[in-house]
Design a protein around this motif. Sequence first.
Motif, mmCIF file in Angstrom:
data_model
loop_
_atom_site.group_PDB
_atom_site.id
_atom_site.type_symbol
_atom_site.label_atom_id
_atom_site.label_comp_id
_atom_site.label_asym_id
_atom_site.label_seq_id
_atom_site.Cartn_x
_atom_site.Cartn_y
_atom_site.Cartn_z
ATOM 1 N N ARG A 161 7.193 -5.632 6.215
ATOM 2 C CA ARG A 161 5.928 -5.974 6.873
ATOM 3 C C ARG A 161 5.424 -4.823 7.732
ATOM 4 N NH1 ARG A 161 7.723 -12.226 8.328
ATOM 5 N NH2 ARG A 161 6.877 -13.164 6.415
ATOM 6 N N ASN A 175 6.293 -5.160 -0.563
ATOM 7 C CA ASN A 175 6.527 -6.598 -0.613
ATOM 8 C C ASN A 175 8.020 -6.891 -0.746
ATOM 9 O OD1 ASN A 175 3.702 -7.902 -0.787
ATOM 10 N ND2 ASN A 175 3.601 -6.266 -2.311
ATOM 11 N N VAL A 239 -1.958 -7.472 -2.816
ATOM 12 C CA VAL A 239 -0.771 -8.235 -2.427
ATOM 13 C C VAL A 239 0.132 -7.267 -1.670
ATOM 14 C CG1 VAL A 239 1.166 -9.647 -3.198
ATOM 15 C CG2 VAL A 239 -0.985 -9.660 -4.485
ATOM 16 N N ASN A 240 0.171 -7.391 -0.359
ATOM 17 C CA ASN A 240 0.852 -6.393 0.465
ATOM 18 C C ASN A 240 1.442 -7.053 1.701
ATOM 19 O OD1 ASN A 240 1.706 -3.810 1.172
ATOM 20 N ND2 ASN A 240 -0.208 -3.272 2.178
ATOM 21 N N GLN A 242 3.982 -9.098 1.821
ATOM 22 C CA GLN A 242 4.329 -10.488 1.567
ATOM 23 C C GLN A 242 5.820 -10.688 1.324
ATOM 24 O OE1 GLN A 242 1.776 -12.828 1.934
ATOM 25 N NE2 GLN A 242 0.877 -10.883 2.647
ATOM 26 N N ILE A 244 7.734 -13.065 -0.864
ATOM 27 C CA ILE A 244 7.424 -13.991 -1.964
ATOM 28 C C ILE A 244 8.639 -14.838 -2.290
ATOM 29 C CG2 ILE A 244 6.726 -14.117 -4.386
ATOM 30 C CD1 ILE A 244 5.318 -11.357 -3.867
#
Length: 251
Positions: A161, A175, A239-240, A242, A244
Amino acid sequence: MTTAKHAIVTGGGTGIGLAIARALAAEGHHVTITGRRAGPLDAAAQETERLYPAVMDVSDEDAVTTGIAQAVAARGPIQICVPNAGIAEGRALLKTDMAFWRKMMVINVDGAFLTIRESLKSMTETDWGRVIAVASIAGLRGLKGAPTYTASKHAMVGLIRGLAADYAMKPYTFNALCPAYVDTDIVSRNTESIMARTGLDEEKARALMTDLNPHGRLILPEEVAASALWLCGPHSGSVNGQAIQIAGGEV
């Protein structure tokens, strides 16, 4: 087929790492797979000419620095970095000594940090890059009986993060994949450990982990690999940062 990139997958000789390496190679990428044991790496490399074995201990800074530099010299800048190497073991806090704590942190956290740092040296000289850390559902919540492991995976997610924030305006994404219990050698070893500690038979010991996945089965390594491929695919640039979950519906 996507334009071939150079990828590195630590712990790439077995389990989730090997599944991700195979998936990337099948897409046409050139994949350096690393690990501490030459045997599994060499066996994996026999499957396709796009897998390149490199013995490397992620807990050794010199080994990581040298190993990644050699991979870059041989196959070009790393544009897909998958810090996957790690260990998983539960132990109550009052039975945890500094040796156990440090071993977990050195491999899981320091190893990810070193792998990413050294990979970014060449990645940031290109116009595209993906860092995909293999963390765990324990990186998002507490795993009962494994506070040290939980702390190490939370640290991995925090690192990802922080890097996503640092590079938000750049063409690189960061990610973390957070699977629950996956059908790998780690689960097999933990099954043996549970049997030894509790006296349960193999089926019941294994069920203690399987039953924690909401869908009632172990996750396949290929399911985790599919998420990694998605993050490397087209239209994934937003998409960064994250974490998942690949956890069978755990919420």
